[in-house]
Design a protein around this motif. Sequence first.
Motif, mmCIF file in Angstrom:
data_model
loop_
_atom_site.group_PDB
_atom_site.id
_atom_site.type_symbol
_atom_site.label_atom_id
_atom_site.label_comp_id
_atom_site.label_asym_id
_atom_site.label_seq_id
_atom_site.Cartn_x
_atom_site.Cartn_y
_atom_site.Cartn_z
ATOM 1 N N PHE A 117 0.884 -1.055 -0.169
ATOM 2 C CA PHE A 117 0.003 0.167 0.005
ATOM 3 C C PHE A 117 0.864 1.123 0.002
ATOM 4 O O PHE A 117 2.224 1.187 0.372
ATOM 5 C CB PHE A 117 -0.990 0.090 1.245
ATOM 6 C CG PHE A 117 -0.165 0.551 2.282
ATOM 7 C CD1 PHE A 117 -0.306 1.596 3.194
ATOM 8 C CD2 PHE A 117 0.603 -0.578 3.261
ATOM 9 C CE1 PHE A 117 0.252 2.070 4.278
ATOM 10 C CE2 PHE A 117 1.525 -0.348 4.368
ATOM 11 C CZ PHE A 117 0.985 0.911 4.673
ATOM 12 N N ASN A 118 0.406 2.358 -0.250
ATOM 13 C CA ASN A 118 1.015 3.614 -0.241
ATOM 14 C C ASN A 118 2.122 3.606 -1.106
ATOM 15 O O ASN A 118 3.313 3.915 -0.886
ATOM 16 C CB ASN A 118 1.621 4.086 1.345
ATOM 17 C CG ASN A 118 1.760 5.330 1.351
ATOM 18 O OD1 ASN A 118 1.283 6.333 0.674
ATOM 19 N ND2 ASN A 118 2.745 5.789 2.360
ATOM 20 N N LEU B 80 1.905 -3.705 4.004
ATOM 21 C CA LEU B 80 0.717 -3.825 5.044
ATOM 22 C C LEU B 80 1.435 -4.551 6.365
ATOM 23 O O LEU B 80 2.035 -5.571 6.243
ATOM 24 C CB LEU B 80 -0.259 -4.661 4.519
ATOM 25 C CG LEU B 80 -1.641 -4.693 5.480
ATOM 26 C CD1 LEU B 80 -2.041 -3.067 5.735
ATOM 27 C CD2 LEU B 80 -2.720 -5.444 4.929
#
Length: 272
Positions: free
Chosen positions: A65-66, A75
Motif C-alpha cells: 500500500f501507499n 501492510l
Amino acid sequence: MSIIGTIYEDVTTDVLGHIGSWQWLVTFISATLMVPSMLNQYEDMFLLEPPREIECDVSASSSVFNTSLCTYSVLNGTKVYKCTTWHVKFLWMIWFKKSWLIFCDHKIKLLSTTIICRLGLVFGCIIFGLIADSFGRKLAISIDVVAELGFRLILTFCDSESWFLLLIFLRSLFASANIYMGIILTCEIASSSWRTLLNAVVSIPRMLSAVCLVPLANVAPNSETFNFIACIFSASLLILLRWTPESPQWLLYNRGIPKAEKTILRAAKING
C-alpha cells in the motif's frame, strides 16, 4: 572560428548577389538543423516536474500500500522500501520494464547528471570548432546530426545508470556542433547587408528554447518518450544534409577553388 569580412565575401556576393533563393534556402536549413540543440536542454527542464505514466513494479502484491514513484510500504509493516523496478508507458501505449530511474536518485545525482551534460557541451563546442575549421562546416554538421540520432535512440532504452551518464556526456559532446554551426555557415554565405537578418532567423530555435521548452518538455510523460520523438525528428534531418552546402568561403580560404566554384555556380543558378 569563421573567416568573414575578407575579400572572399566580395567574390561570393558578386556572383550570387546580396540575397537570393539559395541564401534563404541555406538559412532555413541551418535553422532547422539547430532545433535538436534546443531539445537537448530537456535534461535540465524535465527535472522540474516528476514524470508521469511510470509506475513502481510491486508485483501486484495485495499486501502493498501507499505506493509512490520511488517507494512503497508493506501492510502491517512500518518500513518503507525503495522501488527497484518500474513500468514505463512508452509513447502513451506500450509498457516496458526498467531497473533504474534517474528521478529516484538522490538530488546530488540529478545535479551531477546536468553538470555532465553541460561539460560535454563545452568540450563539444571546442572540438567541433577545430573540426569545422580543419575539415569543413558540412562535416561538422553531418557528425552532429548522425550522433544526435544514434545517442537519442540508445538513451531511449538505456537501463543502466553508468551507461546513462556516459551516453548523456557523449551525446552532448558529439551533438553540439549545430548550436552555432548554422550561424557560422549563414555568416559565410550572406552579404554584409543581410547577415544580421539571416542570423536572427537561424537563431529562432535558440530563442524559443528559452521561452517554451519547459512546457514542451513537460508535455511528454517521461524522458523515454521524449527522446524517441526527438530521435524521429533527428532522422528526418538526414534528408536535409543533401541540400546543406559547404561554405564557399571556407573552400576558398583552404584552396579548394574548384569545389568553391562549383558550389557558387550551382547557387547562382538557383538564384537565377
